[in-house]
Scaffold this active site. Structure first.
Site, PDB file in Angstrom:
ATOM      1  N   ASP A 151       0.792  -1.236   0.000  1.00 14.95           N
ATOM      2  CA  ASP A 151       0.000   0.000   0.000  1.00 14.95           C
ATOM      3  C   ASP A 151       0.822   1.283   0.000  1.00 14.95           C
ATOM      4  OD1 ASP A 151      -2.607  -1.033  -0.146  1.00 14.95           O
ATOM      5  OD2 ASP A 151      -2.526  -1.601   1.967  1.00 14.95           O
ATOM      6  N   ASP A 187      -6.774  -3.659  -6.363  1.00 16.21           N
ATOM      7  CA  ASP A 187      -6.441  -2.360  -5.772  1.00 16.21           C
ATOM      8  C   ASP A 187      -4.987  -1.965  -6.038  1.00 16.21           C
ATOM      9  OD1 ASP A 187      -8.149  -4.183  -4.463  1.00 16.21           O
ATOM     10  OD2 ASP A 187      -8.223  -3.027  -2.629  1.00 16.21           O
TER      11      ASP A 187
HETATM   12  N1  GLY Z   1      -7.474  -2.015  -0.145  1.00 17.09           N
HETATM   13  C1  GLY Z   1      -8.166  -0.927  -0.578  1.00 17.09           C
HETATM   14  C2  GLY Z   1      -9.649  -1.034  -0.502  1.00 17.09           C
HETATM   15  O1  GLY Z   1     -10.175  -1.536   0.470  1.00 17.09           O
HETATM   16  O2  GLY Z   1     -10.300  -0.599  -1.402  1.00 17.09           O
END
Ligand code: GLY
Length: 399
Positions: free
Chosen positions: A116, A181
């Protein structure tokens, strides 16, 4: 001079009047929406400065839910939102708030145990660099990019999203999970190549985007949430979900990340295949039979209890922001859709009354429905992408 050309000019002017009126009016509407955002977030800014913490959402008891250490994928959104408000207002208080918040997370730049870093650092230090041009922010972006690319695996052609050993992911039997993501982390890598002149980051981003295009998508343009790979051979082991309704469903925020991700890939590469793909994803979203008339999706396009299923304002805001950028490369139909979503989000159904909602702007987002975490709540990233979309609309540029 004959009267004919003048007559022609007059006719064109009269014809253009509604367009001119619409353009001016829509700019004013957007300005007034941004002013509302600023007024509402002022309360959150005061609380965040007093606490020296980063707001994320609200708790079940109705208090501000702050970011908890060791780290949180959403921790870059609050400083990023403050940077956008600084950009719009030139009011130093927003710059101070952004700097105070991002200082709290700077030491996470070298973390190698999660993907992230792009979400966190591109949206805070990256915004800081792009908005102020101050050199000091570059190093953090490059350090975070170096940490992120340690997770790239050549055999797979992707950056690993989640570590497995000792975590809940091991119980699912995964070895090398990549989530949709993760596309959003690539923007920081493209920026790192632009800043350093080293194509390493960009090449990794492109490889990840291509592998994801090949394995994460169904023929209709919708995407799986998780693809698990064999880290030795690169073979796909399974295509499943973590945050969606079902393995074969279309989790709304995942579709939003995909749309934003490939539009952004086109921005940096000008490779037509990314643009075509972004349009395919946009068409999946906008023409889905479960896509609501108000433009804000249910948390999953295939949730079993539609129309009673919770909506996800965060997905709506991400889609709106992405569509504005996409329209700049294609055509105005996406701009109309974006404006429709923004108008809905700006109405009473989604925008909290002044001073309510713990000073977050938008209500009704869903973080993780299957785990029951943050369902029908405000979220810092819903406000971030809403602010970004309004800013993009206003500035008619992508960043
Ligand atoms: N991991 C990012 C989301 O929950 O969209």
């Amino acid at each position: 001079m004959s009267e004919k050309p003048l007559h022609g000019i007059m006719k064109s002017f009269i014809f253009l009047l509604p367009v001119i009126f619409y353009a001016c009016n829509s700019k004013n509407v957007t300005l007034s929406q941004l002013k509302k955002v600023e007024n509402q977030l002022e309360g959150l800014r005061e609380a965040a400065m007093a606490e020296n913490r980063i707001p994320r959402s609200i708790t079940k008891e109705g208090n501000i839910r702050w970011i908890i250490q060791p780290y949180d994928w959403t921790e870059g959104f609050w400083p990023g939102t403050c940077w956008m408000l600084y950009q719009q207002t030139q009011d130093e208080k927003w710059k101070e708030a952004a700097i105070a918040a991002q200082k709290l997370i700077e030491h996470h730049k070298d973390l190698t145990n999660d993907h992230d870093l792009g979400f966190i650092f591109n949206n805070s230090y990256g915004k800081a660099y792009r908005i102020t041009g101050e050199e000091q922010y570059k190093k953090v972006l490059i350090d975070a990019s170096n940490a992120l690319i340690t997770r790239f695996n050549d055999a797979v052609g992707c950056i690993k999203s989640w570590d497995v050993a000792g975590n809940w992911q091991a119980e699912r039997g995964w070895k090398f999970p990549v989530i949709i993501d993760n596309l959003m982390n690539l923007e920081m890598l493209f920026e790192a190549s632009n800043i350093t002149g080293d194509s390493l980051y960009r090449n990794i981003a492109i490889t990840h985007a291509n592998t994801t295009m090949e394995n994460h998508f169904r023929p209709d343009g919708s995407s799986y949430h998780v693809v698990d790979y064999d880290p030795e051979t690169g073979e796909v082991r399974s295509k499943v979900t973590a945050q969606g309704f079902a393995d074969e469903s279309a989790w709304a925020r995942g579709q939003a990340w995909a749309l934003y991700g490939y539009t952004m890939c086109y921005r940096y590469t000008k490779d037509q295949k990314y643009l075509d793909f972004a349009e395919k994803i946009a068409d999946f979203i906008l023409h889905h039979s479960n896509y609501p008339k108000d433009g804000v999706p249910y948390w999953d396009f295939n949730a079993s209890d539609i129309p009673k299923a919770p909506k996800d304002a965060s997905a709506g805001a991400i889609i709106a922001s992405a569509l504005i950028e996409l329209s700049g490369y294609t055509n105005d139909k996406y701009l109309k859709n974006a404006k429709h979503i923004l108008n809905t989000l700006s109405g009473d159904a989604y925008t909290a009354k002044p001073g309510e909602n713990q000073h977050f702007v938008l209500m009704h987002s869903v973080s993780n429905f299957p785990s029951g975490n943050e369902v029908d709540v405000p979220l810092n990233y819903a406000d971030y992408y809403y602010t970004e979309a309004l800013t993009r609309w206003l500035m008619k540029r992508t960043e």
